[in-house]
Motif scaffolding. Structure first.
Motif, PDB file in Angstrom:
ATOM      1  N   ARG A  48      -8.800  -1.013  -3.296  1.00 12.62           N
ATOM      2  CA  ARG A  48      -7.963  -2.125  -2.870  1.00 12.62           C
ATOM      3  C   ARG A  48      -8.591  -3.479  -3.155  1.00 12.62           C
ATOM      4  N   SER A  49      -9.566  -3.459  -4.090  1.00  9.66           N
ATOM      5  CA  SER A  49     -10.175  -4.726  -4.513  1.00  9.66           C
ATOM      6  C   SER A  49     -10.705  -4.554  -5.927  1.00  9.66           C
ATOM      7  N   THR A  68      -1.845   2.243  -2.752  1.00 10.56           N
ATOM      8  CA  THR A  68      -1.451   1.304  -1.706  1.00 10.56           C
ATOM      9  C   THR A  68      -1.447  -0.132  -2.220  1.00 10.56           C
ATOM     10  N   ALA A  69      -2.442  -0.485  -3.019  1.00 15.77           N
ATOM     11  CA  ALA A  69      -2.552  -1.860  -3.532  1.00 15.77           C
ATOM     12  C   ALA A  69      -1.360  -2.255  -4.391  1.00 15.77           C
ATOM     13  N   ASN A  93       0.999  -3.324  -1.485  1.00 14.78           N
ATOM     14  CA  ASN A  93       0.485  -4.333  -0.550  1.00 14.78           C
ATOM     15  C   ASN A  93      -0.176  -5.528  -1.217  1.00 14.78           C
ATOM     16  N   ASP A  94      -0.595  -5.378  -2.476  1.00 13.90           N
ATOM     17  CA  ASP A  94      -1.289  -6.452  -3.174  1.00 13.90           C
ATOM     18  C   ASP A  94      -0.952  -6.414  -4.667  1.00 13.90           C
ATOM     19  N   GLU A 144      -0.678  -8.572  -6.863  1.00 11.76           N
ATOM     20  CA  GLU A 144      -1.532  -9.420  -7.698  1.00 11.76           C
ATOM     21  C   GLU A 144      -2.780  -8.663  -8.141  1.00 11.76           C
ATOM     22  N   LEU A 145      -3.288  -7.759  -7.284  1.00  8.99           N
ATOM     23  CA  LEU A 145      -4.445  -6.949  -7.654  1.00  8.99           C
ATOM     24  C   LEU A 145      -4.101  -6.044  -8.834  1.00  8.99           C
ATOM     25  N   SER A 147       6.650   2.168   3.078  1.00 13.89           N
ATOM     26  CA  SER A 147       6.515   0.817   2.534  1.00 13.89           C
ATOM     27  C   SER A 147       7.852   0.090   2.383  1.00 13.89           C
TER      28      SER A 147
END
Length: 175
Positions: free
Chosen positions: A84-85, A104-105, A108-109, A111-112, A145
């Motif tokens: 997640r990073s 998940t990213a 939820n993210d 942009e990642l 989600s």
């Protein structure tokens, strides 16, 4: 489409969850590296590894096991669970993972997901889409989600992901 044997790691063991339920665990091998060797001996060239501890906590917890699989077998390793990073993604790439799975990213993210493509390229990434009733589940399959799996697959293909792994959670671990 092609199939990859899979090793799900929970508590340092190779396991299978029934329908993604962390309370319904079957242990297949106390040593995930030994399980990887079994797959290698029967001709596998790739192995899909899921760090279930990391998927639930949000931070990979079994990187040392992944490193051992990379270094002690000739298998190409695709790893997911808790990525997640960008720092985690790069750490797994440096550990020798051939491909990293974002799950998940992606929801939820987003942009990642785009930053990951820029960092390692779409061919070293897999969009991990795990769904219950067509809805993407996140955080180790614990939360819904509100995103349709088909919509996410299209979006990640357009974003530049070259690989997708799809899991129908209601069927997972049920053979």
């Amino acid at each position: 489409m092609y199939l990859l044997p899979a090793i799900d790691i929970l508590g340092g063991k190779a396991v299978r969850l029934a329908k993604g339920d962390y309370n319904q665990v079957t242990v297949y091998n106390d040593d995930p590296v030994a399980q990887a060797r079994v797959f290698e001996q029967v001709g596998a060239q790739w192995v899909h590894v899921v760090d279930l501890d990391g998927a639930r906590s949000g931070v990979p917890e079994n990187i040392a096991i992944v490193e051992r699989i990379v270094h002690e077998t000739s298998l190409s390793v695709e790893i997911g669970g808790g990525i997640r990073s960008l720092e985690t993604l790069k750490r797994l790439a440096d550990a020798g993972a051939a491909r990293m799975v974002l799950g998940t990213a992606l929801v939820n993210d987003p942009e990642l997901a785009h930053a990951a493509i820029a960092a390692v390229g779409g061919d070293r990434l897999t969009a991990g889409i795990d769904a219950k009733g067509g809805e993407v589940a996140v955080s180790g399959w614990i939360e819904g989600s509100g995103v349709a799996a088909a919509d996410l697959a299209r979006a990640m293909g357009s974003a530049g992901f070259k690989h997708i792994v799809y899991t129908d959670i209601a069927r997972d671990g049920m053979q």
